[in-house]
Design an enzyme around this catalytic site. Structure first.
Site, PDB file in Angstrom:
ATOM      1  N   ALA A  24     -26.603   9.243  -8.658  1.00  0.00           N
ATOM      2  CA  ALA A  24     -26.205   9.032  -9.893  1.00  0.00           C
ATOM      3  C   ALA A  24     -27.768  10.653 -10.239  1.00  0.00           C
ATOM      4  O   ALA A  24     -29.135  10.075  -9.450  1.00  0.00           O
ATOM      5  CB  ALA A  24     -26.702   8.018 -10.315  1.00  0.00           C
ATOM      6  N   ASP A  25     -27.784  10.891 -11.006  1.00  0.00           N
ATOM      7  CA  ASP A  25     -29.182  11.677 -10.811  1.00  0.00           C
ATOM      8  C   ASP A  25     -29.577  11.758 -12.515  1.00  0.00           C
ATOM      9  O   ASP A  25     -30.684  11.865 -12.973  1.00  0.00           O
ATOM     10  CB  ASP A  25     -28.364  13.515 -11.389  1.00  0.00           C
ATOM     11  CG  ASP A  25     -28.123  14.045  -9.967  1.00  0.00           C
ATOM     12  OD1 ASP A  25     -28.468  13.840  -8.892  1.00  0.00           O
ATOM     13  OD2 ASP A  25     -27.092  14.618 -10.499  1.00  0.00           O
ATOM     14  N   VAL A  26     -28.209  10.660 -13.228  1.00  0.00           N
ATOM     15  CA  VAL A  26     -29.162  10.691 -13.852  1.00  0.00           C
ATOM     16  C   VAL A  26     -29.459   9.029 -14.530  1.00  0.00           C
ATOM     17  O   VAL A  26     -27.771   8.289 -15.157  1.00  0.00           O
ATOM     18  CB  VAL A  26     -28.245  11.152 -16.034  1.00  0.00           C
ATOM     19  CG1 VAL A  26     -29.144  10.411 -17.053  1.00  0.00           C
ATOM     20  CG2 VAL A  26     -28.535  13.447 -15.748  1.00  0.00           C
ATOM     21  N   LYS A  57     -35.174  12.094 -10.232  1.00  0.00           N
ATOM     22  CA  LYS A  57     -34.124  11.654 -11.501  1.00  0.00           C
ATOM     23  C   LYS A  57     -34.522  11.930 -12.396  1.00  0.00           C
ATOM     24  O   LYS A  57     -35.127  11.476 -13.447  1.00  0.00           O
ATOM     25  CB  LYS A  57     -33.504  10.062 -11.502  1.00  0.00           C
ATOM     26  CG  LYS A  57     -33.580   9.447  -9.586  1.00  0.00           C
ATOM     27  CD  LYS A  57     -31.799  10.523  -9.166  1.00  0.00           C
ATOM     28  CE  LYS A  57     -31.396   9.764  -8.049  1.00  0.00           C
ATOM     29  NZ  LYS A  57     -30.428  10.584  -7.234  1.00  0.00           N
ATOM     30  N   THR A  58     -33.199  12.223 -13.881  1.00  0.00           N
ATOM     31  CA  THR A  58     -33.313  11.974 -15.113  1.00  0.00           C
ATOM     32  C   THR A  58     -33.631  11.078 -15.696  1.00  0.00           C
ATOM     33  O   THR A  58     -32.828   9.573 -15.438  1.00  0.00           O
ATOM     34  CB  THR A  58     -32.367  12.567 -15.953  1.00  0.00           C
ATOM     35  OG1 THR A  58     -32.391  14.097 -15.369  1.00  0.00           O
ATOM     36  CG2 THR A  58     -32.377  13.032 -17.435  1.00  0.00           C
TER      37      THR A  58
END
Length: 89
Positions: A24-26, A57-58
């Protein structure tokens, strides 16, 4: 499905945590009871948030508590040592 009792802390095995983080990025985190409780960070929250931030990561903080404005919540995170948490609209 067996859920943990409230107030218990669970950890992921390192390989599972790495797969989750890389998938995941967020990441979304609820404020009350997940990031902080009673004006203090939950044990391990700062380290987890900092690790995600270092990895690029956001991180988005959410809450259903309408008593404080977003700027106040961001200031509280900074006061608690999450200095990179900034208000975003």
């Amino acid at each position: 499905l067996r859920l943990p009792r409230l107030g218990t802390r669970r950890s992921l095995a390192p390989p599972v945590a790495r797969r989750l983080i890389s998938s995941a990025d967020v990441f979304l985190f609820d404020m009350d009871g997940v990031v902080w409780s009673g004006g203090a960070l939950i044990d391990g929250a700062r380290e987890a948030l900092e690790a995600l931030h270092r990895l690029g990561k956001t991180v988005i903080f959410v809450t259903n508590n309408s008593m404080k404005r977003r700027a106040e919540l961001a200031a509280e995170l900074c006061r608690l040592g999450v200095g990179w948490a900034e208000e975003r609209h």
